[in-house]
Enzyme design. Structure first.
Site, mmCIF file in Angstrom:
data_model
loop_
_atom_site.group_PDB
_atom_site.id
_atom_site.type_symbol
_atom_site.label_atom_id
_atom_site.label_comp_id
_atom_site.label_asym_id
_atom_site.label_seq_id
_atom_site.Cartn_x
_atom_site.Cartn_y
_atom_site.Cartn_z
ATOM 1 N N LYS A 22 13.961 -6.975 3.525
ATOM 2 C CA LYS A 22 12.854 -7.881 3.202
ATOM 3 C C LYS A 22 13.181 -8.713 1.963
ATOM 4 O O LYS A 22 12.996 -9.930 1.946
ATOM 5 C CB LYS A 22 11.575 -7.067 2.948
ATOM 6 C CG LYS A 22 10.444 -7.881 2.334
ATOM 7 C CD LYS A 22 9.199 -7.062 2.093
ATOM 8 C CE LYS A 22 9.147 -6.371 0.763
ATOM 9 N NZ LYS A 22 8.819 -7.225 -0.398
ATOM 10 N N ASN A 23 13.665 -8.039 0.914
ATOM 11 C CA ASN A 23 13.854 -8.739 -0.359
ATOM 12 C C ASN A 23 15.058 -9.677 -0.360
ATOM 13 O O ASN A 23 15.241 -10.436 -1.312
ATOM 14 C CB ASN A 23 13.958 -7.738 -1.519
ATOM 15 C CG ASN A 23 12.602 -7.142 -1.855
ATOM 16 O OD1 ASN A 23 11.583 -7.552 -1.297
ATOM 17 N ND2 ASN A 23 12.591 -6.179 -2.762
ATOM 18 N N CYS A 116 -1.791 -8.512 -9.775
ATOM 19 C CA CYS A 116 -1.105 -7.820 -8.698
ATOM 20 C C CYS A 116 -1.337 -6.341 -8.916
ATOM 21 O O CYS A 116 -1.445 -5.897 -10.053
ATOM 22 C CB CYS A 116 0.376 -8.175 -8.770
ATOM 23 S SG CYS A 116 1.459 -6.999 -8.011
ATOM 24 N N ARG A 121 2.716 -8.855 -13.738
ATOM 25 C CA ARG A 121 3.814 -9.602 -13.096
ATOM 26 C C ARG A 121 3.748 -11.119 -13.310
ATOM 27 O O ARG A 121 3.525 -11.890 -12.364
ATOM 28 C CB ARG A 121 3.877 -9.292 -11.603
ATOM 29 C CG ARG A 121 4.167 -7.837 -11.336
ATOM 30 C CD ARG A 121 4.229 -7.523 -9.870
ATOM 31 N NE ARG A 121 5.547 -7.731 -9.297
ATOM 32 C CZ ARG A 121 5.849 -7.452 -8.039
ATOM 33 N NH1 ARG A 121 4.943 -6.997 -7.235
ATOM 34 N NH2 ARG A 121 7.061 -7.633 -7.592
ATOM 35 N N ASP A 304 11.568 0.442 -6.532
ATOM 36 C CA ASP A 304 11.012 0.470 -5.172
ATOM 37 C C ASP A 304 11.245 1.813 -4.467
ATOM 38 O O ASP A 304 10.779 1.993 -3.338
ATOM 39 C CB ASP A 304 11.609 -0.672 -4.333
ATOM 40 C CG ASP A 304 11.025 -2.022 -4.725
ATOM 41 O OD1 ASP A 304 10.049 -2.055 -5.497
ATOM 42 O OD2 ASP A 304 11.554 -3.052 -4.264
ATOM 43 N N ARG A 396 3.780 -4.956 5.529
ATOM 44 C CA ARG A 396 4.426 -6.054 4.796
ATOM 45 C C ARG A 396 5.927 -5.800 4.675
ATOM 46 O O ARG A 396 6.704 -6.753 4.604
ATOM 47 C CB ARG A 396 3.845 -6.162 3.377
ATOM 48 C CG ARG A 396 2.453 -6.746 3.324
ATOM 49 C CD ARG A 396 2.033 -6.950 1.883
ATOM 50 N NE ARG A 396 3.133 -7.516 1.127
ATOM 51 C CZ ARG A 396 3.394 -7.261 -0.141
ATOM 52 N NH1 ARG A 396 2.631 -6.450 -0.835
ATOM 53 N NH2 ARG A 396 4.417 -7.820 -0.747
HETATM 54 C C1 UD1 Z 1 11.489 -7.957 -7.053
HETATM 55 C C2 UD1 Z 1 11.287 -7.306 -5.714
HETATM 56 C C3 UD1 Z 1 10.412 -6.067 -5.844
HETATM 57 C C4 UD1 Z 1 10.981 -5.133 -6.902
HETATM 58 C C5 UD1 Z 1 11.242 -5.877 -8.204
HETATM 59 C C6 UD1 Z 1 11.961 -5.027 -9.237
HETATM 60 C C7 UD1 Z 1 11.430 -9.187 -4.193
HETATM 61 C C8 UD1 Z 1 10.739 -10.091 -3.249
HETATM 62 N N1 UD1 Z 1 10.674 -8.278 -4.816
HETATM 63 O O1 UD1 Z 1 10.205 -8.382 -7.501
HETATM 64 O O2 UD1 Z 1 10.369 -5.398 -4.576
HETATM 65 O O3 UD1 Z 1 10.063 -4.082 -7.162
HETATM 66 O O4 UD1 Z 1 12.055 -7.031 -7.975
HETATM 67 O O5 UD1 Z 1 13.159 -4.562 -8.739
HETATM 68 O O6 UD1 Z 1 12.641 -9.250 -4.362
HETATM 69 N N2 UD1 Z 1 8.685 -10.442 -15.363
HETATM 70 C C9 UD1 Z 1 8.190 -11.199 -16.395
HETATM 71 N N3 UD1 Z 1 8.211 -12.569 -16.268
HETATM 72 C C10 UD1 Z 1 8.695 -13.191 -15.157
HETATM 73 C C11 UD1 Z 1 9.212 -12.410 -14.110
HETATM 74 C C12 UD1 Z 1 9.194 -11.034 -14.251
HETATM 75 O O7 UD1 Z 1 7.743 -10.662 -17.405
HETATM 76 O O8 UD1 Z 1 8.677 -14.426 -15.103
HETATM 77 C C13 UD1 Z 1 8.671 -8.955 -15.472
HETATM 78 C C14 UD1 Z 1 7.815 -8.302 -14.394
HETATM 79 O O9 UD1 Z 1 6.452 -8.260 -14.776
HETATM 80 C C15 UD1 Z 1 8.440 -6.923 -14.315
HETATM 81 C C16 UD1 Z 1 9.928 -7.220 -14.560
HETATM 82 O O10 UD1 Z 1 9.971 -8.500 -15.185
HETATM 83 O O11 UD1 Z 1 7.952 -6.096 -15.345
HETATM 84 C C17 UD1 Z 1 10.786 -7.257 -13.327
HETATM 85 O O12 UD1 Z 1 10.167 -8.055 -12.337
HETATM 86 P P1 UD1 Z 1 10.987 -8.916 -11.271
HETATM 87 O O13 UD1 Z 1 12.390 -8.439 -11.182
HETATM 88 O O14 UD1 Z 1 10.752 -10.354 -11.540
HETATM 89 O O15 UD1 Z 1 10.233 -8.517 -9.937
HETATM 90 P P2 UD1 Z 1 10.092 -9.450 -8.692
HETATM 91 O O16 UD1 Z 1 11.252 -10.359 -8.645
HETATM 92 O O17 UD1 Z 1 8.726 -9.995 -8.615
#
Ligand code: UD1
Length: 416
Positions: A22-23, A116, A121, A304, A396
């Protein structure tokens, strides 16, 4: 609202095919926005999130021609540069259209994801990265409005490792003027899979899989064919389910090299693991031993998989500490596992799980995708029937989960 009814106590046995990730599928579908040619994707999982992403891309003007486990996207007629709130709120990964739209069309309007279930996030890193590449960004009426005549290469340091942040900026940089260097970038296998697809489309990317990715922008990208890599989280979930029920399960169409820390932890719990070219067999003959886990960005233990290991620890011998360092509110499954008889103490981002000899079926509620998976695992090993409500979370991210589990001997049915 659909529910799953599971009567536990049967060890899982047999072979199950692992679907595409999925990711990886979600960012790679968005790469279809970067070219006017055909992008042909295979090993595409049949998931709600994939369907939502396809609908979003079609609303923008992408022509999608689906087949069984595959799709061809054509982005020649994209004319609506917007991701509306009703889609972004159900699937946060919709933010991944931002980079490609600004890079190819010079404009995008993408709804802010909002709150969320597993934490706040934010998307500030995606926004700051695009600003560093010269985009003008305004937040108006809950939308990110980004414009740029032409993005320019930049050096971008991520304060926090972000998977979709890295992917968004990698796609934006692929069509920017000059060289972009992403530092403290995510090293997840899905980032590498996206880079592989972009390279097949003509992008110049090096360093993916390390924490420094260099992208040299090109004037345009062309069509390509790409096979999506196997889902390591689906793989890990089935392996934990096999271990927790004392089963003997072989996964096929998977890749053990994507799952190193997870396999290590399963061995530590007492499982016997045999790895083939694209198979993983797990056998468990004794009660699992409790294993400590601490989540962190790849290559460390994946967040995850945290909830699934929590379920395994519930019936393990001894006590284990589960530390969640990525998301601030990812213990919602704890309340529900307690309803099945689990003994878990939580203090901040640390849960201490004291193994009990058996769980008992009860009515529980799924709260997010991976929390739902942990409830399924707990239900499979509990005595009697467990009914899991709100399983749309599960749909999902897990392809045909009840069919796959039934095939392994589980007593599971969907209540409509
Ligand atoms: C992706 C995965 C999700 C997984 C996560 C962490 C997808 C579609 N989803 O989510 O399944 O659980 O990585 O491995 O690939 N953060 C910020 N600012 C930002 C972006 C992130 O502070 O602009 C923080 C988030 O709140 C979190 C951390 O960074 O605490 C990591 O998040 P991130 O790696 O961005 O998660 P996703 O990419 O949303």
């Amino acid at each position: 609202m659909q529910k799953l009814a599971i009567i536990g106590g049967t060890p899982l046995r047999g072979t199950v095919r692992i679907s595409g990730a999925k990711n990886a599928a979600l960012p790679i579908l968005c790469a279809g926005l970067l070219t006017a040619d055909d992008l042909h994707l295979t090993n595409l999982p049949d998931l709600h999130d994939v369907a939502t992403m396809r609908r979003l891309l079609e609303q923008m003007g992408i022509k999608a021609t689906p087949g069984a486990g595959e799709i061809t996207l054509n982005g020649a007629a994209v004319d609506k540069l917007e991701a509306p709130y009703d889609m972004v709120k159900t699937m946060r990964a919709a933010i991944l259209v931002l980079g490609p739209l600004v890079a190819r069309f010079g404009e995008a309007r993408v709804s802010l994801p909002g709150g969320c279930a597993i934490g706040s996030r934010p998307v500030d890193l995606h926004i700051k990265g695009l600003q560093a590449m010269g985009a003008e960004i305004h937040i108006e009426h809950g939308y990110i409005h980004a414009t740029a005549k032409k993005l320019k290469g930049a050096r971008i340091f991520f304060d926090i490792v972000s998977v979709t942040g890295t992917e968004n900026l990698m796609m934006a940089a692929a069509l920017a003027d000059g060289v972009t260097v992403l530092e403290n970038a995510a090293r997840e296998p899905e980032v590498i899979d996206l880079a592989d697809c972009l390279r097949a489309m003509g992008a110049k990317i090096t360093g993916d899989g390390s924490d420094t990715i260099t992208i040299t922008g090109v004037a345009s990208l062309h069509g390509a064919s790409h096979r999506i890599l196997p889902d390591r989280i689906e793989s890990g979930t089935f392996l934990v389910a096999a271990a927790a029920t004392g089963g003997d399960v072989t996964l096929c169409d998977t890749r053990a090299d994507l799952l190193e820390t997870v396999l290590e932890k399963l061995s530590e719990a007492g499982a016997q693991i045999d790895v083939g070219t694209d198979t993983i067999r797990l056998r468990m003959t004794a009660r699992p031993k409790a294993v400590n886990v601490r989540t962190a960005p790849h290559p460390a233990f994946p967040t995850d998989m945290q909830a699934q290991f929590m379920a395994l620890n519930c019936i393990a011998e001894g006590s284990a500490m589960v530390v969640e360092t990525i998301f601030e509110n990812r213990f919602m499954h704890v309340q529900e596992l307690r309803r099945l008889g689990a003994r878990i103490d939580v203090e901040g981002n640390t849960a201490v799980v004291h193994g009990v000899t058996r769980l008992e079926g009860a009515d529980v509620m799924a709260t997010d995708l991976r929390a739902s998976a942990s409830l399924v695992i707990a239900a499979l090993l509990a005595q009697g029937e467990t009914v899991i409500d709100r399983i749309y979370h599960l749909d999902r991210g897990y392809e045909h989960i009840e069919a796959k589990l039934s095939q392994l001997g589980a007593n599971i049915r969907r209540l409509k």
